[in-house]
Design an enzyme around this catalytic site. Structure first.
Site, mmCIF file in Angstrom:
data_model
loop_
_atom_site.group_PDB
_atom_site.id
_atom_site.type_symbol
_atom_site.label_atom_id
_atom_site.label_comp_id
_atom_site.label_asym_id
_atom_site.label_seq_id
_atom_site.Cartn_x
_atom_site.Cartn_y
_atom_site.Cartn_z
ATOM 1 C CD GLN A 86 20.823 34.597 -28.194
ATOM 2 O OE1 GLN A 86 20.676 33.990 -29.259
ATOM 3 N NE2 GLN A 86 20.474 35.855 -28.042
ATOM 4 C CB SER B 77 -0.925 0.011 1.225
ATOM 5 O OG SER B 77 -0.172 -0.075 2.412
ATOM 6 C CE1 TYR C 191 -11.388 8.499 9.180
ATOM 7 C CE2 TYR C 191 -11.256 10.063 7.380
ATOM 8 C CZ TYR C 191 -11.925 9.558 8.469
ATOM 9 O OH TYR C 191 -13.112 10.089 8.852
ATOM 10 C CD GLU D 255 5.736 14.237 2.636
ATOM 11 O OE1 GLU D 255 4.830 15.083 2.638
ATOM 12 O OE2 GLU D 255 6.717 14.286 3.399
HETATM 13 C C1 LIG Z 1 13.009 7.426 -0.437
HETATM 14 C C2 LIG Z 1 11.595 7.202 0.002
HETATM 15 C C3 LIG Z 1 11.188 7.709 1.225
HETATM 16 C C4 LIG Z 1 9.880 7.486 1.669
HETATM 17 N N1 LIG Z 1 9.500 7.912 2.916
HETATM 18 C C5 LIG Z 1 8.305 7.533 3.418
HETATM 19 C C6 LIG Z 1 7.958 7.805 4.787
HETATM 20 O O1 LIG Z 1 8.723 8.417 5.538
HETATM 21 N N2 LIG Z 1 6.765 7.363 5.257
HETATM 22 C C7 LIG Z 1 5.894 6.677 4.463
HETATM 23 O O2 LIG Z 1 4.851 6.298 4.966
HETATM 24 N N3 LIG Z 1 6.179 6.417 3.166
HETATM 25 C C8 LIG Z 1 7.361 6.817 2.630
HETATM 26 N N4 LIG Z 1 7.678 6.538 1.320
HETATM 27 C C9 LIG Z 1 6.726 5.806 0.493
HETATM 28 C C10 LIG Z 1 6.138 6.651 -0.618
HETATM 29 O O3 LIG Z 1 5.228 7.581 -0.106
HETATM 30 C C11 LIG Z 1 5.526 5.704 -1.658
HETATM 31 O O4 LIG Z 1 6.600 5.055 -2.306
HETATM 32 C C12 LIG Z 1 4.642 6.427 -2.631
HETATM 33 O O5 LIG Z 1 3.473 6.873 -2.012
HETATM 34 C C13 LIG Z 1 4.277 5.547 -3.840
HETATM 35 O O6 LIG Z 1 3.811 4.309 -3.433
HETATM 36 P P1 LIG Z 1 4.399 2.973 -4.097
HETATM 37 O O7 LIG Z 1 5.872 3.054 -4.012
HETATM 38 O O8 LIG Z 1 3.733 1.827 -3.460
HETATM 39 O O9 LIG Z 1 3.997 3.068 -5.611
HETATM 40 P P2 LIG Z 1 2.526 2.648 -6.297
HETATM 41 O O10 LIG Z 1 1.482 3.170 -5.423
HETATM 42 O O11 LIG Z 1 2.623 1.187 -6.529
HETATM 43 O O12 LIG Z 1 2.622 3.437 -7.624
HETATM 44 C C14 LIG Z 1 3.365 2.989 -8.753
HETATM 45 C C15 LIG Z 1 3.005 3.872 -9.940
HETATM 46 O O13 LIG Z 1 1.606 3.758 -10.230
HETATM 47 C C16 LIG Z 1 0.993 5.028 -10.229
HETATM 48 N N5 LIG Z 1 -0.367 4.902 -9.716
HETATM 49 C C17 LIG Z 1 -0.798 4.226 -8.621
HETATM 50 N N6 LIG Z 1 -2.115 4.366 -8.481
HETATM 51 C C18 LIG Z 1 -2.548 5.158 -9.504
HETATM 52 C C19 LIG Z 1 -3.804 5.691 -9.900
HETATM 53 N N7 LIG Z 1 -4.901 5.471 -9.197
HETATM 54 N N8 LIG Z 1 -3.844 6.470 -11.001
HETATM 55 C C20 LIG Z 1 -2.732 6.727 -11.726
HETATM 56 N N9 LIG Z 1 -1.517 6.268 -11.389
HETATM 57 C C21 LIG Z 1 -1.420 5.497 -10.292
HETATM 58 C C22 LIG Z 1 1.873 5.894 -9.330
HETATM 59 O O14 LIG Z 1 1.716 7.261 -9.637
HETATM 60 C C23 LIG Z 1 3.251 5.357 -9.668
HETATM 61 O O15 LIG Z 1 3.716 5.981 -10.832
HETATM 62 C C24 LIG Z 1 8.967 6.785 0.849
HETATM 63 C C25 LIG Z 1 9.391 6.303 -0.399
HETATM 64 C C26 LIG Z 1 10.684 6.492 -0.818
HETATM 65 C C27 LIG Z 1 11.111 5.920 -2.144
#
Ligand SMILES: Cc1cc2nc3c(=O)[nH]c(=O)nc-3n(C[C@H](O)[C@H](O)[C@H](O)COP(=O)(O)OP(=O)(O)OC[C@H]3O[C@@H](n4cnc5c(N)ncnc54)[C@H](O)[C@@H]3O)c2cc1C
Length: 393
Positions: A291, A142, A244, A375
């Site tokens: 330029q 998630s 939430y 975020e």
């Molecule tokens: C370096 C780092 C630090 C982080 N720090 C924190 C933290 O401190 N606390 C915390 O809780 N989390 C943290 N995160 C987690 C981060 O918030 C998530 O990685 C991010 O929300 C994306 O989730 P996911 O990686 O599961 O990608 P997914 O949700 O699997 O998304 C993958 C791709 O699908 C796209 N996508 C997904 N759903 C849809 C939709 N409905 N419509 C269109 N496109 C969609 C996304 O835009 C993305 O391009 C961190 C992540 C990283 C990499």
């Protein structure tokens, strides 16, 4: 009866105008970032570890409790100051920026807004003076769909017992306190999500594997493991089942912080590119005399200016108490786009040298990538903006 004179508020000044206090605050951070942080950046990036002594200096400078009221030992500042701090630090190192960002805009913010008096007295003085905070929402399954989280909290006697895993948690290696989201009732969907305050020494709580990342390498990003982790009911933050709301509202503010991180790092890369263009000679003259290069540098400066104005506007809106959700999403979306474009151009202006680790710009480019991911990814920001501008579902 005394006569009351209604006065119009003074006309607002330019968005980029800072008060004397804000200028002093920013200049102190800038000096610290130049003198103490910059010499450490390369090594911290290579090792993938943030120097703990610098985090102690963040506390001494008052950067870890900017908005915490004086009665709890904080700086009693405004959100805008937290944003200035993130921007200035990120100009030199985006890892430093995110450490301060998570502490102020997510963790302290959640404790300040949803903590009861006892929790505030117990935790805020420590957050302002020596404890680093982390914010644990995401899990392996998630991310964008954050409220599909699986970490379970079951009430047993006076305690909640938490089981599950969190992924990607910024500051996890350094943190002493975690604001962590779990569900008390998976069948209730998002209405089961509850926020807990967890101390790193709570039995059953372990910080797991640290990620080896592309960018912001000195900022720790780790898994968290909860195995029968007992958390007293007194450590529920806000109401049971209302986590939430805490997540949504803290992340709305956090996004302005990420915008500031991206605007700051873009400026840092641009400064290097401008200086290099004036020093490097080809065809018998400095690159900056061509330029084509001038236009690139001018385009970068213009985009940074726009990004920064969006950050300042959203932060001032937040401090003024007016709705800012749309502006925060737009700010994060746009600033991360600008950061990627500007840092990429900076690499190009450095030519082959820009592609090596001997020069600073490739790190800025690597660091910029995270702006579109954490975020809320750029698609998630677009989705929020679309709902708000179209009034759509
Ligand atoms: C370096 C780092 C630090 C982080 N720090 C924190 C933290 O401190 N606390 C915390 O809780 N989390 C943290 N995160 C987690 C981060 O918030 C998530 O990685 C991010 O929300 C994306 O989730 P996911 O990686 O599961 O990608 P997914 O949700 O699997 O998304 C993958 C791709 O699908 C796209 N996508 C997904 N759903 C849809 C939709 N409905 N419509 C269109 N496109 C969609 C996304 O835009 C993305 O391009 C961190 C992540 C990283 C990499």
């Amino acid at each position: 009866m005394p006569e009351t004179t209604l006065q119009a508020p003074p006309p607002p000044g330019p968005l980029s105008t800072l008060s004397d206090d804000e200028i002093l605050f920013r200049d102190n951070i800038r000096q610290f970032a130049e003198q103490r942080l910059r010499p450490r950046v390369k090594e911290m990036d290579e090792k993938g570890v943030f120097d703990h002594a610098l985090i102690e200096e963040f506390f001494q400078l008052g950067l870890m409790g900017i908005e915490i009221p004086e009665q709890y030992g904080g700086g009693a500042g405004q959100f805008f100051e937290a944003i200035l701090a993130v921007e200035e630090l990120s100009r030199v190192d985006a890892s430093a920026g995110v450490i301060v960002d998570v502490q102020n805009t997510l963790v302290n913010n959640a404790l300040l807004r949803w903590g009861n008096e006892e929790q505030k007295r117990r935790y805020l003085p420590r957050m302002a003076s020596g404890i680093c905070g982390a914010y644990a929402l995401s899990e392996a399954g998630s991310g964008s769909d954050a409220f599909a989280l699986q970490t379970r909290a079951e009430l047993k006697g006076n305690d909640y017992v938490l089981n599950g895993r969190k992924l990607w948690i910024t500051n996890a290696k350094e943190a002493g306190l975690f604001v962590l989201f779990a569900t008390v009732d998976p069948a209730a969907g998002y209405k089961g999500i509850t926020a807990f305050i967890i101390e790193k020494d709570f039995p059953g709580f372990v910080v797991g594997k640290k990620e080896d990342k592309l960018g912001i390498r000195a900022s720790s990003t780790c898994e968290l493991i909860l195995e029968d982790c007992r958390v007293a009911q007194t450590n529920v933050l806000g109401e049971v089942g209302k986590g939430y709301k805490i997540a949504i509202e803290t992340l709305n503010e956090g996004r302005i912080g990420i915008g500031a991180q991206m605007a700051g790092l873009a400026r840092g890369a641009w400064e290097y590119a401008g200086k290099y263009a004036q020093e490097r000679k080809q065809f018998g003259k400095p690159l900056a005399d061509f330029q084509g290069i001038q236009f690139q540098i001018a385009q970068m400066a213009t985009e940074i200016e726009a990004a920064r104005l969006m950050v300042y506007n959203a932060a001032r809106m937040k401090d003024a108490g007016v709705p800012f959700v749309k502006e925060a999403a737009m700010t994060k979306l746009f600033c991360s786009q600008v950061a990627e474009r500007v840092t990429s151009l900076a690499v190009e202006i450095y030519g082959g040298y820009g592609f090596t680790k001997d020069y600073p710009v490739e790190k800025y480019w690597r660091d910029s990538k995270i702006g579109k991911i954490y975020e809320g990814t750029s698609n998630m920001q677009l989705s929020t903006i679309a709902k708000l501008v179209l009034n759509a579902k």
